[in-house]
Design an enzyme around this catalytic site. Structure first.
Site, PDB file in Angstrom:
ATOM      1  CB  THR A 156      29.055 -28.459   0.121  1.00  0.00           C
ATOM      2  OG1 THR A 156      28.386 -29.365   0.200  1.00  0.00           O
ATOM      3  CG2 THR A 156      29.185 -28.166  -1.717  1.00  0.00           C
ATOM      4  CG  HIS A 157      28.905 -28.860   4.605  1.00  0.00           C
ATOM      5  ND1 HIS A 157      27.937 -28.670   5.213  1.00  0.00           N
ATOM      6  CD2 HIS A 157      28.049 -29.353   4.281  1.00  0.00           C
ATOM      7  CE1 HIS A 157      27.031 -28.226   4.892  1.00  0.00           C
ATOM      8  NE2 HIS A 157      26.978 -28.504   3.816  1.00  0.00           N
ATOM      9  CE  LYS A 284      56.015 -34.292   5.745  1.00  0.00           C
ATOM     10  NZ  LYS A 284      55.708 -33.745   6.400  1.00  0.00           N
ATOM     11  CD  GLN A 323      55.555   8.060  17.050  1.00  0.00           C
ATOM     12  OE1 GLN A 323      56.051   9.460  17.076  1.00  0.00           O
ATOM     13  NE2 GLN A 323      56.259   8.182  18.237  1.00  0.00           N
ATOM     14  CE  LYS A 326      54.197   7.605  11.072  1.00  0.00           C
ATOM     15  NZ  LYS A 326      53.298   7.827  12.253  1.00  0.00           N
TER      16      LYS A 326
HETATM   17  N1  ARG Z   1      56.053  11.195  15.051  1.00  0.00           N
HETATM   18  C1  ARG Z   1      54.596  11.925  14.716  1.00  0.00           C
HETATM   19  C2  ARG Z   1      53.851  10.535  13.907  1.00  0.00           C
HETATM   20  O1  ARG Z   1      53.964   9.464  13.602  1.00  0.00           O
HETATM   21  C3  ARG Z   1      54.793  12.621  13.862  1.00  0.00           C
HETATM   22  C4  ARG Z   1      53.540  13.854  14.090  1.00  0.00           C
HETATM   23  C5  ARG Z   1      54.578  14.649  15.222  1.00  0.00           C
HETATM   24  N2  ARG Z   1      53.194  15.445  16.328  1.00  0.00           N
HETATM   25  C6  ARG Z   1      53.259  15.983  17.630  1.00  0.00           C
HETATM   26  N3  ARG Z   1      52.175  16.954  17.547  1.00  0.00           N
HETATM   27  N4  ARG Z   1      53.867  15.468  18.168  1.00  0.00           N
HETATM   28  O2  ARG Z   1      53.264  10.535  14.458  1.00  0.00           O
END
Ligand code: ARG
Length: 459
Positions: A156-157, A284, A323, A326
């Site tokens: 601990t610690h 190393k 968008q 992603k």
């Molecule tokens: N490339 C867009 C996205 O990833 C797709 C949806 C676009 N829709 C729109 N109404 N412009 O969100």
């Protein structure tokens, strides 16, 4: 000339800078397989409901497979002017099958299309994370079985606390990763509903069959509200949250491996396969995989916060801000899965250094609690007093430069008269761990029970 997909009302084409900020094809091409699966399901439904004629749908469904194989073989030319994966696929489909392609987008919008694609993609990642977690847990259970009774210091610690067993330490991580697995499974169950058919935001007047497309794509049911269907990204956030918590566990473990593999600790030897050398210092052997796991975890936390920030101010329904979901999720998924695999490899290969573990456990007065417990049991002292007496013995040993078992009985009795020879039996580290038989405790017998339980669960 205006955009061929939506340019009816436009006289001019977008500025190059507009194209640059607008296009997502550079990253959302990773959704190609999901996009095509979604479109094929949608097309089949359009035929089944009589919205589009069978022969057009047949051409569309076949053409989509052609487009998919072009993308998979690498001879597809992605166009920034076509913005995203959805329009890139549809434009190519038109070249392949002609006018029929224009009927695919009936009763659909890119808004429900992208929500569908992304759910399918995240679902695959959850499945991959499940496999990665299970593999890592199996590697940890194998280590626990091998070292169910190896004694090491528990901390601990980061100060020596009490002896524990190697197997117990390994199983602590198994428990943590099993909860990560639970979060992955919960997230998957919750997110597995289909947005397809929500169209732009309000649903559609065409007599679509959302049950059919949901089933075709492996979703449990269609989402019940079209506004929610195109607006929701909490499934992506739940993915990132589950990934973040799991990544935090990976990072803690990575930190331990960095410490344990140092010359000062020498608790483990990492394999050559998961270590690197230095270009100047010939001696190393560095734990780079562990360090990189520890570091990459920061990107996953970052992605979680970034998407929270993207989403928090958006009114319903779709906004283009979304968008930006992603790249964060892609990067987090890649790094989480890589970190899981690297950790599994390191754990499989690593060798616990049993003598060094035991030597470390035997220093630093790790059995002082056992001594205090002995005083309580054998002399009837209240624990607080026993704690104090033991503290004095620790101070005496420290002054003499020895460990507790090296004190003589006379030394002991000078601090408390009723101590007897029997005390020396509890000062050894093996006795100490063997005595910790409470449920969930570190005793080798308990560890073996838990190893058996996990082996049964993990198959
Ligand atoms: N490339 C867009 C996205 O990833 C797709 C949806 C676009 N829709 C729109 N109404 N412009 O969100």
């Amino acid at each position: 000339t205006s955009n061929q997909m939506w340019g009816g009302r436009f006289a001019d084409r977008p500025d190059a800078i507009m194209e640059a900020i607008n296009a997502s094809i550079g990253f959302d091409k990773r959704l190609a397989a999901q996009d095509i699966a979604g479109s094929r399901a949608h097309a089949a439904m359009l035929a089944a409901t009589g919205i589009v004629e069978d022969n057009d749908v047949e051409a569309i469904r076949k053409g989509l497979l052609t487009v998919l194989s072009e993308i998979e073989s690498g001879d597809f030319e992605f166009s920034t002017a076509l913005e995203d994966i959805h329009m890139n696929v549809e434009a190519r489909l038109k070249e392949v099958v002609g006018e029929a392609a224009g009927r695919l987008h009936t009763a659909r919008s890119r808004n429900d299309q992208v929500a569908t694609d992304f759910r399918l993609w995240v679902r695959d990642q959850l499945d991959a994370a499940e496999s990665g977690l299970l593999a890592l847990m199996r590697a940890l259970v194998a280590q626990a079985e091998a070292g169910a009774d190896w004694v090491m210091p528990g901390f601990t610690h980061l100060q020596t606390a009490q002896p524990v067993t190697w197997g117990h330490h390994m199983l602590a991580y198994v428990e943590m990763f099993s909860r990560d697995l639970g979060r992955v499974r919960d997230a998957r169950a919750r997110m597995n509903e289909s947005p397809l058919g929500a169209a732009a935001l309000a649903g559609t007047g065409f007599p679509i069959d959302r049950e059919m497309t949901a089933k075709e794509l492996g979703f449990d049911r269609p989402m019940a509200n079209s506004l929610d269907a195109v607006s929701a990204r909490d499934f992506a956030l739940e993915f990132l949250s589950a990934a973040s918590i799991s990544a935090m566990h990976l990072s803690r473990m990575a930190e331990e491996l960095v410490i344990w593999s140092s010359a000062q600790f020498r608790f483990v030897t990492l394999s050559d396969r998961f270590s690197t050398g230095s270009s100047i210092m010939p001696q190393k052997k560095n734990p780079d995989a562990a360090e990189l796991i520890r570091a990459k975890i920061g990107r996953i936390f970052g992605a979680n916060v970034a998407l929270m920030m993207v989403m928090k101010g958006l009114p319903l329904a779709y906004s283009k801000d979304m968008q930006e979901d992603k790249e964060q999720v892609f990067d987090a998924a890649d790094n989480w899965l890589l970190a899981l695999a690297a950790m599994e490899g390191m754990v499989r290969d690593m060798q616990g250094n049993v003598p060094a573990l035991e030597a470390a456990a035997s220093h630093g007065f790790s059995t002082a609690t056992d001594l205090a417990d002995w005083l309580v049991r054998e002399t009837g002292l209240p624990f607080r007093e026993a704690h104090h007496v033991t503290g004095s013995l620790v101070a005496m040993a420290e002054k003499k430069g020895c460990d507790l078992p090296d004190l003589t009985l006379a030394d002991m009795q000078s601090v408390h008269g009723s101590i007897t020879e029997g005390v020396f039996e509890v000062l050894g580290v093996h006795n100490s761990v063997a005595s910790r038989m409470s449920y969930g405790g570190t005793a080798p017998a308990r560890v073996r029970e838990q190893v058996a339980r996990w082996q049964e669960i993990l198959g």
